[in-house]
Design a protein around this motif. Structure first.
Motif, PDB file in Angstrom:
ATOM      1  N   TYR A   1       0.838  -1.202   0.000  1.00 19.69           N
ATOM      2  CA  TYR A   1       0.000   0.000   0.000  1.00 19.69           C
ATOM      3  C   TYR A   1       0.873   1.252   0.000  1.00 19.69           C
ATOM      4  N   GLU A   2       1.901   1.229   0.831  1.00 20.23           N
ATOM      5  CA  GLU A   2       2.768   2.407   0.937  1.00 20.23           C
ATOM      6  C   GLU A   2       3.713   2.531  -0.261  1.00 20.23           C
ATOM      7  N   ARG A   3       4.301   1.430  -0.677  1.00 19.34           N
ATOM      8  CA  ARG A   3       5.367   1.504  -1.674  1.00 19.34           C
ATOM      9  C   ARG A   3       4.865   1.385  -3.119  1.00 19.34           C
ATOM     10  N   ILE A   4       3.646   0.839  -3.321  1.00 19.38           N
ATOM     11  CA  ILE A   4       3.136   0.641  -4.689  1.00 19.38           C
ATOM     12  C   ILE A   4       1.873   1.452  -4.930  1.00 19.38           C
ATOM     13  N   TYR A   5       0.809   1.141  -4.160  1.00 20.91           N
ATOM     14  CA  TYR A   5      -0.509   1.675  -4.480  1.00 20.91           C
ATOM     15  C   TYR A   5      -0.626   3.184  -4.253  1.00 20.91           C
ATOM     16  N   THR A   6       0.074   3.715  -3.238  1.00 22.35           N
ATOM     17  CA  THR A   6      -0.070   5.144  -2.931  1.00 22.35           C
ATOM     18  C   THR A   6       1.212   5.936  -3.223  1.00 22.35           C
ATOM     19  N   ARG A   7       2.116   5.371  -4.011  1.00 21.25           N
ATOM     20  CA  ARG A   7       3.293   6.140  -4.416  1.00 21.25           C
ATOM     21  C   ARG A   7       2.857   7.285  -5.327  1.00 21.25           C
ATOM     22  N   PRO A   8       3.625   8.368  -5.382  1.00 18.62           N
ATOM     23  CA  PRO A   8       3.196   9.549  -6.145  1.00 18.62           C
ATOM     24  C   PRO A   8       2.824   9.257  -7.594  1.00 18.62           C
ATOM     25  N   ASP A   9       3.605   8.416  -8.287  1.00 19.76           N
ATOM     26  CA  ASP A   9       3.286   8.119  -9.684  1.00 19.76           C
ATOM     27  C   ASP A   9       1.946   7.398  -9.813  1.00 19.76           C
ATOM     28  N   SER A  10       1.649   6.488  -8.870  1.00 15.06           N
ATOM     29  CA  SER A  10       0.375   5.775  -8.919  1.00 15.06           C
ATOM     30  C   SER A  10      -0.793   6.715  -8.656  1.00 15.06           C
ATOM     31  N   LEU A  11      -0.624   7.619  -7.697  1.00 11.82           N
ATOM     32  CA  LEU A  11      -1.695   8.564  -7.402  1.00 11.82           C
ATOM     33  C   LEU A  11      -1.932   9.506  -8.575  1.00 11.82           C
ATOM     34  N   ALA A  12      -0.848   9.924  -9.232  1.00 16.80           N
ATOM     35  CA  ALA A  12      -0.995  10.811 -10.392  1.00 16.80           C
ATOM     36  C   ALA A  12      -1.714  10.092 -11.533  1.00 16.80           C
ATOM     37  N   GLN A  13      -1.356   8.820 -11.741  1.00 17.28           N
ATOM     38  CA  GLN A  13      -2.018   8.093 -12.813  1.00 17.28           C
ATOM     39  C   GLN A  13      -3.480   7.819 -12.462  1.00 17.28           C
ATOM     40  N   ALA A  14      -3.780   7.540 -11.204  1.00 24.11           N
ATOM     41  CA  ALA A  14      -5.164   7.342 -10.793  1.00 24.11           C
ATOM     42  C   ALA A  14      -5.983   8.597 -11.064  1.00 24.11           C
ATOM     43  N   ALA A  15      -5.412   9.742 -10.779  1.00 27.66           N
ATOM     44  CA  ALA A  15      -6.124  10.997 -11.042  1.00 27.66           C
ATOM     45  C   ALA A  15      -6.387  11.168 -12.535  1.00 27.66           C
ATOM     46  N   ALA A  16      -5.415  10.791 -13.357  1.00 29.60           N
ATOM     47  CA  ALA A  16      -5.600  10.890 -14.809  1.00 29.60           C
ATOM     48  C   ALA A  16      -6.674   9.926 -15.295  1.00 29.60           C
ATOM     49  N   VAL A  17      -6.711   8.712 -14.723  1.00 27.64           N
ATOM     50  CA  VAL A  17      -7.738   7.739 -15.091  1.00 27.64           C
ATOM     51  C   VAL A  17      -9.118   8.276 -14.735  1.00 27.64           C
ATOM     52  N   ILE A  18      -9.261   8.801 -13.534  1.00 32.06           N
ATOM     53  CA  ILE A  18     -10.549   9.346 -13.099  1.00 32.06           C
ATOM     54  C   ILE A  18     -11.004  10.451 -14.040  1.00 32.06           C
ATOM     55  N   GLU A  19     -10.088  11.325 -14.420  1.00 31.93           N
ATOM     56  CA  GLU A  19     -10.445  12.443 -15.286  1.00 31.93           C
ATOM     57  C   GLU A  19     -10.949  11.967 -16.642  1.00 31.93           C
ATOM     58  N   VAL A  20     -10.250  11.027 -17.244  1.00 30.04           N
ATOM     59  CA  VAL A  20     -10.631  10.600 -18.581  1.00 30.04           C
ATOM     60  C   VAL A  20     -11.926   9.785 -18.557  1.00 30.04           C
ATOM     61  N   LEU A  21     -12.110   8.926 -17.564  1.00 27.62           N
ATOM     62  CA  LEU A  21     -13.325   8.112 -17.510  1.00 27.62           C
ATOM     63  C   LEU A  21     -14.557   8.968 -17.216  1.00 27.62           C
ATOM     64  N   ARG A  22     -14.406   9.948 -16.339  1.00 28.09           N
ATOM     65  CA  ARG A  22     -15.538  10.843 -16.081  1.00 28.09           C
ATOM     66  C   ARG A  22     -15.884  11.656 -17.318  1.00 28.09           C
ATOM     67  N   ALA A  23     -14.876  12.052 -18.060  1.00 28.89           N
ATOM     68  CA  ALA A  23     -15.140  12.807 -19.289  1.00 28.89           C
ATOM     69  C   ALA A  23     -15.880  11.939 -20.304  1.00 28.89           C
ATOM     70  N   LEU A  24     -15.505  10.673 -20.398  1.00 27.70           N
ATOM     71  CA  LEU A  24     -16.179   9.780 -21.339  1.00 27.70           C
ATOM     72  C   LEU A  24     -17.632   9.538 -20.938  1.00 27.70           C
ATOM     73  N   VAL A  25     -17.878   9.265 -19.652  1.00 22.45           N
ATOM     74  CA  VAL A  25     -19.252   9.035 -19.211  1.00 22.45           C
ATOM     75  C   VAL A  25     -20.096  10.285 -19.451  1.00 22.45           C
ATOM     76  N   THR A  26     -19.549  11.453 -19.123  1.00 24.26           N
ATOM     77  CA  THR A  26     -20.283  12.702 -19.339  1.00 24.26           C
ATOM     78  C   THR A  26     -20.631  12.880 -20.809  1.00 24.26           C
ATOM     79  N   TYR A  27     -19.681  12.574 -21.681  1.00 22.06           N
ATOM     80  CA  TYR A  27     -19.940  12.715 -23.117  1.00 22.06           C
ATOM     81  C   TYR A  27     -21.079  11.796 -23.554  1.00 22.06           C
TER      82      TYR A  27
END
Length: 374
Positions: free
Chosen positions: A287-313
């Protein structure tokens, strides 16, 4: 027209197989023999389960408990039919194109599909060791993540915004994605409730899959992260190494034995406190070293943004979805449900390419995923 290669010609020459005495063989020379008086059909297998499985195991009976009644299959038990339906389903195949953990996947890291296969291996090992129904455990394990969207667990956060009850991949898989398969109630229950935050499954096989899921991903996510250079196995806490080893093989063996031993000792599916503490420590490390590392959190934010944009469209342009919900006369809530269902079913590659093609997103803005790894 190009000429056929010798290998293609040799392959074509096996078209009709090889004639033998009252049969056609796959190979030219005779092979082994097996003594069999008659095919072993569903009724014989049900009788074997009733005689050999331990009290408390789920037993296959006839066509099984299904939402839509069916005739029993002459060859397969009800749980064997469920397993086969899941394996041949579109939702299961799509798992090959969905991220398991957001660690910039390359060719050899796990996908949701390989994760499901590894969970099935762990679950069947435990089920055999305790005398539970191996086929039911396998069916639940193979189907347990069919409700996941593209881009890892971040998809659940993305879709939460559109559904009043939120998006949980277990219930979504059982109650939306796999409903068309008309699976047995026990299989659907295990899929619906495999996450530890959910109610206890109705069968011991479902509980076994809950443990198998956590055991498998804790071990293989660590291995993937080490292969990707995110961490070193030498970084594992000493108490984890002492209890279950440093490698995936050691960890799987230790934890499978721990569950089987606990069932034998207590009659309940679980682990003794010491083994459970080691698994929890391994998960906390991941959890500390993989799932919540900065790169993973940044990519999760990007995933959320793109999927929400697709559903909205798709909510605003329902005609762009297959089987136009507007043509079907659906209300606004149903259109939202249809949009989430459509986007959740996408693979990483298709979702991110659709964002580029349909929404005009710059490729550099899109998250990495299957087919877009470093």
């Amino acid at each position: 027209m190009p000429e056929l290669q010798p290998r293609a010609i040799a392959w074509a020459e096996t078209m009709t197989g090889h004639a033998g005495d009252r049969l056609v063989r796959a190979h030219r020379d005779p092979g082994g023999r097996i003594e069999l008086e008659a095919p072993i059909l569903r009724l014989q297998r049900e009788a074997w389960e009733a005689e050999h499985l331990r009290p408390g195991a789920a037993l296959a009976v006839g066509a099984g408990e299904r939402a839509l009644p069916e005739e029993p299959d002459p060859e397969r038990t009800c749980f064997e039919r469920d397993r086969d339906r899941i394996v041949h389903s579109t939702a299961f195949r799509r798992l090959a194109g969905k991220t398991q953990v957001v660690v910039y996947p390359t060719d050899h890291q796990r996908t949701r599909l390989t994760h499901a296969l590894e969970v099935a291996q762990v679950a069947t090992s435990i089920a055999r060791g305790v005398g539970a129904n191996v086929t039911l455990a396998e069916a639940i394990a193979l189907g347990h993540d069919c409700g996941h969207g593209p881009g890892g667990h971040a998809s659940e956060d993305a879709f939460d915004a559109f559904l009043s009850n939120g998006y949980n991949h277990g219930p979504w898989g059982a109650d939306v994605v796999l409903t068309g398969l008309n699976l047995c109630s026990q299989t659907l229950d295990g899929i619906r409730n495999h996450s530890w935050s959910r109610p206890v499954p109705a069968t011991v096989e479902g509980e076994i899959v809950s443990w198998a899921d956590r055991i498998a991903y804790c071990a293989h996510d660590l291995e993937d992260a080490a292969s990707a250079g995110i961490l070193s196995l030498d970084d594992l806490p000493a108490e984890v190494v002492a209890a279950c080893g440093r490698t995936r093989r050691q960890q799987l063996g230790a934890f499978v034995r721990a569950v089987v031993g606990t069932v034998a000792a207590t009659g309940q599916v679980g682990m003794a406190p010491e083994a459970a503490a080691a698994l929890a420590a391994l998960r906390a490390f991941n959890y500390e070293r993989i799932y919540t590392r900065p790169d993973s959190l940044a990519q999760a934010a990007a995933v959320i943004e793109v999927l929400r944009a697709l559903v909205t469209y798709y909510c605003e342009h329902p005609a762009a979805m297959p089987g136009d919900p507007a043509v079907q006369g659906l209300d606004a809530g149903d259109v939202v449900q249809a949009a989430v269902t459509y986007v959740a079913g996408m693979t990483d590659r298709f979702a991110f390419e659709t964002a580029g093609d349909l929404l005009g997103w710059d490729p550099d803005r899109l998250p990495r995923g299957i087919g877009r790894g470093a």
